[in-house]
Scaffold this motif. Structure first.
Motif, PDB file in Angstrom:
ATOM      1  N   VAL A  48      34.990  28.520  37.496  1.00  0.00           N
ATOM      2  CA  VAL A  48      33.689  28.870  38.069  1.00  0.00           C
ATOM      3  C   VAL A  48      33.881  29.720  39.322  1.00  0.00           C
ATOM      4  O   VAL A  48      33.143  30.687  39.558  1.00  0.00           O
ATOM      5  CB  VAL A  48      32.873  27.606  38.378  1.00  0.00           C
ATOM      6  N   ALA A  49      34.892  29.382  40.128  1.00  0.00           N
ATOM      7  CA  ALA A  49      35.188  30.180  41.324  1.00  0.00           C
ATOM      8  C   ALA A  49      35.493  31.625  40.948  1.00  0.00           C
ATOM      9  O   ALA A  49      35.004  32.569  41.587  1.00  0.00           O
ATOM     10  CB  ALA A  49      36.357  29.567  42.089  1.00  0.00           C
ATOM     11  N   ALA A  50      36.285  31.825  39.895  1.00  0.00           N
ATOM     12  CA  ALA A  50      36.614  33.182  39.454  1.00  0.00           C
ATOM     13  C   ALA A  50      35.370  33.919  38.975  1.00  0.00           C
ATOM     14  O   ALA A  50      35.235  35.137  39.182  1.00  0.00           O
ATOM     15  CB  ALA A  50      37.661  33.133  38.344  1.00  0.00           C
ATOM     16  N   THR A  51      34.440  33.194  38.347  1.00  0.00           N
ATOM     17  CA  THR A  51      33.196  33.807  37.878  1.00  0.00           C
ATOM     18  C   THR A  51      32.333  34.255  39.056  1.00  0.00           C
ATOM     19  O   THR A  51      31.763  35.358  39.053  1.00  0.00           O
ATOM     20  CB  THR A  51      32.417  32.816  37.007  1.00  0.00           C
ATOM     21  N   ILE A  52      32.226  33.410  40.082  1.00  0.00           N
ATOM     22  CA  ILE A  52      31.464  33.776  41.276  1.00  0.00           C
ATOM     23  C   ILE A  52      32.094  34.986  41.951  1.00  0.00           C
ATOM     24  O   ILE A  52      31.399  35.921  42.379  1.00  0.00           O
ATOM     25  CB  ILE A  52      31.376  32.584  42.241  1.00  0.00           C
ATOM     26  N   ALA A  53      33.427  34.980  42.050  1.00  0.00           N
ATOM     27  CA  ALA A  53      34.125  36.110  42.669  1.00  0.00           C
ATOM     28  C   ALA A  53      33.886  37.394  41.885  1.00  0.00           C
ATOM     29  O   ALA A  53      33.769  38.483  42.473  1.00  0.00           O
ATOM     30  CB  ALA A  53      35.616  35.807  42.763  1.00  0.00           C
ATOM     31  N   PHE A  54      33.801  37.287  40.558  1.00  0.00           N
ATOM     32  CA  PHE A  54      33.514  38.457  39.718  1.00  0.00           C
ATOM     33  C   PHE A  54      32.176  39.073  40.110  1.00  0.00           C
ATOM     34  O   PHE A  54      32.042  40.300  40.219  1.00  0.00           O
ATOM     35  CB  PHE A  54      33.514  38.045  38.254  1.00  0.00           C
ATOM     36  N   ALA A  55      31.173  38.229  40.328  1.00  0.00           N
ATOM     37  CA  ALA A  55      29.856  38.736  40.736  1.00  0.00           C
ATOM     38  C   ALA A  55      29.920  39.355  42.130  1.00  0.00           C
ATOM     39  O   ALA A  55      29.353  40.427  42.378  1.00  0.00           O
ATOM     40  CB  ALA A  55      28.830  37.608  40.693  1.00  0.00           C
ATOM     41  N   LEU A  56      30.613  38.689  43.051  1.00  0.00           N
ATOM     42  CA  LEU A  56      30.710  39.205  44.413  1.00  0.00           C
ATOM     43  C   LEU A  56      31.421  40.551  44.475  1.00  0.00           C
ATOM     44  O   LEU A  56      31.063  41.424  45.273  1.00  0.00           O
ATOM     45  CB  LEU A  56      31.464  38.204  45.296  1.00  0.00           C
ATOM     46  N   ASP A  57      32.434  40.717  43.648  1.00  0.00           N
ATOM     47  CA  ASP A  57      33.277  41.903  43.708  1.00  0.00           C
ATOM     48  C   ASP A  57      32.805  43.039  42.803  1.00  0.00           C
ATOM     49  O   ASP A  57      33.460  44.091  42.740  1.00  0.00           O
ATOM     50  CB  ASP A  57      34.720  41.537  43.347  1.00  0.00           C
ATOM     51  N   ALA A  58      31.707  42.849  42.099  1.00  0.00           N
ATOM     52  CA  ALA A  58      31.219  43.903  41.206  1.00  0.00           C
ATOM     53  C   ALA A  58      30.922  45.167  42.005  1.00  0.00           C
ATOM     54  O   ALA A  58      30.396  45.103  43.126  1.00  0.00           O
ATOM     55  CB  ALA A  58      29.963  43.446  40.478  1.00  0.00           C
ATOM     56  N   ARG A 103      29.164  48.506  43.502  1.00  0.00           N
ATOM     57  CA  ARG A 103      27.797  48.606  43.984  1.00  0.00           C
ATOM     58  C   ARG A 103      26.831  49.180  42.956  1.00  0.00           C
ATOM     59  O   ARG A 103      25.621  49.013  43.091  1.00  0.00           O
ATOM     60  CB  ARG A 103      27.755  49.499  45.237  1.00  0.00           C
ATOM     61  N   ASP A 104      27.350  49.854  41.924  1.00  0.00           N
ATOM     62  CA  ASP A 104      26.428  50.421  40.938  1.00  0.00           C
ATOM     63  C   ASP A 104      25.987  49.397  39.902  1.00  0.00           C
ATOM     64  O   ASP A 104      25.272  49.724  38.959  1.00  0.00           O
ATOM     65  CB  ASP A 104      27.038  51.641  40.244  1.00  0.00           C
ATOM     66  N   ALA A 105      26.400  48.140  40.082  1.00  0.00           N
ATOM     67  CA  ALA A 105      26.006  47.067  39.160  1.00  0.00           C
ATOM     68  C   ALA A 105      25.460  45.886  39.953  1.00  0.00           C
ATOM     69  O   ALA A 105      25.934  45.572  41.042  1.00  0.00           O
ATOM     70  CB  ALA A 105      27.202  46.614  38.318  1.00  0.00           C
ATOM     71  N   SER A 106      24.465  45.245  39.385  1.00  0.00           N
ATOM     72  CA  SER A 106      23.923  44.012  39.943  1.00  0.00           C
ATOM     73  C   SER A 106      23.944  42.957  38.853  1.00  0.00           C
ATOM     74  O   SER A 106      23.253  43.075  37.839  1.00  0.00           O
ATOM     75  CB  SER A 106      22.489  44.226  40.438  1.00  0.00           C
ATOM     76  N   ILE A 107      24.769  41.940  39.041  1.00  0.00           N
ATOM     77  CA  ILE A 107      24.882  40.867  38.049  1.00  0.00           C
ATOM     78  C   ILE A 107      23.875  39.802  38.440  1.00  0.00           C
ATOM     79  O   ILE A 107      24.086  39.030  39.376  1.00  0.00           O
ATOM     80  CB  ILE A 107      26.312  40.323  38.000  1.00  0.00           C
ATOM     81  N   THR A 108      22.780  39.749  37.720  1.00  0.00           N
ATOM     82  CA  THR A 108      21.665  38.901  38.146  1.00  0.00           C
ATOM     83  C   THR A 108      21.827  37.451  37.726  1.00  0.00           C
ATOM     84  O   THR A 108      21.515  36.544  38.490  1.00  0.00           O
ATOM     85  CB  THR A 108      20.342  39.461  37.612  1.00  0.00           C
ATOM     86  N   ASP A 109      22.293  37.209  36.500  1.00  0.00           N
ATOM     87  CA  ASP A 109      22.386  35.848  35.969  1.00  0.00           C
ATOM     88  C   ASP A 109      23.662  35.717  35.145  1.00  0.00           C
ATOM     89  O   ASP A 109      23.923  36.540  34.261  1.00  0.00           O
ATOM     90  CB  ASP A 109      21.187  35.518  35.081  1.00  0.00           C
TER      91      ASP A 109
END
Length: 238
Positions: free
Chosen positions: A211-221, A223-229
């Motif tokens: 889950v930590a790696a998944t959260i980091a994936f969203a944080l590190d995306a 700027r041209d992408a927004s991972i909403t859910d």
């Protein structure tokens, strides 16, 4: 042939604040991010929080999530904040017919009202950094099952908070993401199994590090992408 690094100023490390930092997901996320992020770790004032901050070179932000009125004063001395990860939460199982209003009030306060207030007081910093707010939600934030009414209600409300915030803050360049994990191998899950009267087998659940790696994936995306859910479920078993 050799390549040299591009010249220019070094990249600025993001400052990421994690609530519930001494719990399973929070601790795993802090370890995962520490090589690349400066961390502010929040939780109840405790030797455990102090030890984790000392281990990772992080700043401590003790907060009592039952007292959101104290947050504004508590964050006064904080410097910049790029990202805010709402990870803290509580769960108390019980049927609607059996749970008194005190359980509902405490659950909604900690799981929903406290994140809303902490977001409010930190938004000027997150806006300045054009950073991100991540809400660690739950599968219960998508569907409520019997016995999960108060918890699911708080997580459905947390989803509404995230959705509204996303639209409100888009003009300021702030991204907002909700992560919906299934059952995770944490001490909270052990407590849930005790309440359900079931055996706890952590090996069959999602690991906190995943889950930590998944959260980091969203944080590190980028700027041209927004991972909403993002929904995270246990993988298939052989």
């Amino acid at each position: 042939m050799t390549f040299s690094a591009p010249s220019g100023p070094p990249a600025v490390r993001p400052v990421t604040l994690i609530t519930g930092a001494t719990g399973g997901i929070g601790r795993a996320l802090a370890h995962y991010l520490s090589p690349r992020h400066d961390l502010v770790l929040s939780g109840r004032a405790s030797p455990g929080l102090d030890a984790l901050c000392a281990e990772l070179g992080a700043a401590a932000l003790p907060l009592d999530l039952t007292r959101p009125e104290t947050f504004e004063a508590a964050v006064t001395a904080l410097g910049p904040v790029t990202n805010l990860v709402h990870n803290a939460g509580v769960v108390e199982l019980g049927a609607v017919a059996a749970q008194a209003h005190e359980v509902w009030t405490r659950t909604l306060l900690i799981n929903t009202a406290a994140p809303a207030e902490l977001t409010r007081v930190l938004l000027p910093r997150v806006r300045d950094a054009q950073g991100m707010v991540v809400f660690v939600n739950s599968g219960a934030g998508l569907r409520a099952n019997a016995g999960w009414g108060s918890y699911a209600a708080s997580k459905h409300a947390l989803r509404a908070l995230a959705d509204a915030l996303r639209d409100e803050e888009a003009p300021h360049g702030v991204r907002v993401s909700s992560v919906y994990p299934g059952r995770i191998a944490t001490e909270m899950q052990r407590k849930v199994h005790e309440q359900e009267g079931a055996d706890y087998q952590p090996e069959v659940f999602i690991q906190a590090e995943t889950v930590a790696a998944t959260i980091a994936f969203a944080l590190d995306a980028p700027r041209d992408a927004s991972i909403t859910d993002l929904s995270v479920r246990p993988g298939p078993r052989a």
